[in-house]
Design an enzyme around this catalytic site. Sequence first.
Site, PDB file in Angstrom:
ATOM      1  N   TRP A  20      24.307  14.641  11.917  1.00 18.50           N
ATOM      2  CA  TRP A  20      22.991  15.104  12.391  1.00 18.50           C
ATOM      3  C   TRP A  20      23.150  16.181  13.446  1.00 18.50           C
ATOM      4  CZ3 TRP A  20      19.659  14.110   8.933  1.00 18.50           C
ATOM      5  CH2 TRP A  20      19.730  12.923   8.213  1.00 18.50           C
ATOM      6  N   ASP A  64      18.592  14.626  20.747  1.00 23.69           N
ATOM      7  CA  ASP A  64      18.052  13.957  19.564  1.00 23.69           C
ATOM      8  C   ASP A  64      18.323  12.474  19.773  1.00 23.69           C
ATOM      9  OD1 ASP A  64      17.574  12.782  17.136  1.00 23.69           O
ATOM     10  OD2 ASP A  64      18.905  14.081  15.973  1.00 23.69           O
ATOM     11  N   LYS A 114      13.038   4.576  13.196  1.00 20.31           N
ATOM     12  CA  LYS A 114      14.100   3.603  13.441  1.00 20.31           C
ATOM     13  C   LYS A 114      13.700   2.635  14.555  1.00 20.31           C
ATOM     14  CE  LYS A 114      17.052   7.346  12.166  1.00 20.31           C
ATOM     15  NZ  LYS A 114      17.422   6.990  10.798  1.00 20.31           N
TER      16      LYS A 114
HETATM   17  N1  PMP Z   1      18.785  12.692  13.781  1.00 18.70           N
HETATM   18  C1  PMP Z   1      19.322  11.475  13.639  1.00 18.70           C
HETATM   19  C2  PMP Z   1      20.223  10.938  14.716  1.00 18.70           C
HETATM   20  C3  PMP Z   1      19.029  10.709  12.504  1.00 18.70           C
HETATM   21  O1  PMP Z   1      19.576   9.499  12.353  1.00 18.70           O
HETATM   22  C4  PMP Z   1      18.154  11.244  11.520  1.00 18.70           C
HETATM   23  C5  PMP Z   1      17.722  10.479  10.291  1.00 18.70           C
HETATM   24  N2  PMP Z   1      18.426   9.440   9.867  1.00 18.70           N
HETATM   25  C6  PMP Z   1      17.658  12.527  11.700  1.00 18.70           C
HETATM   26  C7  PMP Z   1      17.967  13.224  12.844  1.00 18.70           C
HETATM   27  C8  PMP Z   1      16.755  13.170  10.680  1.00 18.70           C
HETATM   28  O2  PMP Z   1      15.497  12.638  10.824  1.00 18.70           O
HETATM   29  P1  PMP Z   1      14.288  12.994   9.838  1.00 18.70           P
HETATM   30  O3  PMP Z   1      14.604  12.326   8.543  1.00 18.70           O
HETATM   31  O4  PMP Z   1      13.116  12.400  10.564  1.00 18.70           O
HETATM   32  O5  PMP Z   1      14.206  14.456   9.712  1.00 18.70           O
END
Ligand code: PMP
Length: 363
Positions: free
Chosen positions: A103, A173, A197
Site C-alpha cells: 500500500w 495512511d 477495517k
Molecule cells: N491502505 C491500506 C493500509 C490498506 O490496507 C488498504 C486496503 N486494504 C488501502 C490503503 C486501500 O484502501 P481502499 O480499498 O479503500 O482504496
Amino acid sequence: MENRVFNFSAGPAVLPEDVLLEVREDLLNYKGKGMSVMEMSHRSKDYQAIFNDTVARVKRVFGLEEDYEVLFLGGGASTQFLMTALNFCSDEKEANYILTGSWAKKAYTEAKKAGKKAHVAATSDDKNFNYIPKDLNLSPNPAFLHMTTNNTIYGTQFKTVPEVPADVPLFADMSSDIMSKPIDVKKFALIYAGAQKNIGPAGVTMVLIRKDIINRLQPDLPTMLSYKTHIEKDSMFNTPPTFPIYIVGLVMKWIENKGGLEAIAKINEEKAAYIYDVIDNSDGYYIGTVEKEDRSLMNITFRLPTEDLEAKFISEAANNMMSGLKGHRSVGGCRASIYNAFPMEGAKKLAEFMKEFQKNNPA
Ligand code: PMP
C-alpha cells in the site's frame, strides 16, 4: 448471535454486533422520522444532525481539538494516495515516502504517475517488507513524509512515530489500525483511512487535516481532487456516502461505550497475544513472517510447514466457524485480521484451534 462466524477478513471486516443491531432497529424508520437514513437528503436537518454527531464523536474518541478538519470522502484510501500528492507537492517540494509494503508503494507510485517528484526516505523492500525501517533519509525540501502505520498485507506495524523536522508535515495512511489505540494525533499533519477495517463499512474514507497546513494546499486543482473543495463545503460539495458515515458514528459510540481507545488498545493487545503466543510456542510449526518487534496487532501473518497444510488449516478453520484466514494473494500463507470489532472469544478460539491442528497434523 447464532450463526455468525468469527470473521478474520482483512477488510471489509467484522463490525460490532451492537452496531449492526442498532442499524437493523432503525433501518426502515430512523428514530420515528418515517424513512431510512439511506433515504434522507444529505442536506436535510435530520441527516445534518447525524453527520455533526459523527464528526463530534470522531473528535472525542481520537482526541482531536478544533485544529483539525474532519472530512468524509468517497474514492477509498486509494484516492488519497493521489490527493495527498496533488494537493501538497510543488515544483520545489518533493513527496517523501517510507515504503513498508504494497500500500505504501502504491501511494509512492501514484505521486509519480501524477507527475510529482517522489523520494524514498526509507524502505524494507530488501527483506520483503518483514520489518519497519528505522532510519530516514529525507530529500532536501520535502512536501511531506508519508507513512503507512499498519501494513495489512505483510503484518508489520509502526510502534513509534518517526521523528521528523518540525517543518516537515507527517502524513499517515492509517486504514488498517486507525483508532485501535491512543496516539499522539498532533504529530500527524494529515491522516486518512478507508473505514472498512476499524471504523465502519466500505464506501467512506475519513481524512483529518491539521489546519496549520491548509495554507500549503496547491491552487487550481480539479474540483473533486482538491481538499479545499471538501473543506470549504464540509464534505458536502457533492453527495457524501451518507449511510457509511452514519455507521461510522455508531462505531464511534460503540468505542466510547467500551471506554475509549485506552480500553480498546488493551483488548487488542490481549487478543493478539493469544495468537502470537501459540505461534511462539509451536516449536517452529507456525512461522511468524515478520520481525517480532514490528509485529502488527491487527493483521497476524504466519506460515505452516507446507502449503498443503496451510490449505487444510484454512479449510478446517472455515468448517469451525472461522473464516477469512487465507493470506493476501500476493504473499500466500495465513493471516488473522483482528480489528477492533473482532471479539475476544474468536481470538481464543483460533488459538485453541491452532494448538489442536498442530497436534493432529504433525509436520
Ligand atoms: N491502505 C491500506 C493500509 C490498506 O490496507 C488498504 C486496503 N486494504 C488501502 C490503503 C486501500 O484502501 P481502499 O480499498 O479503500 O482504496
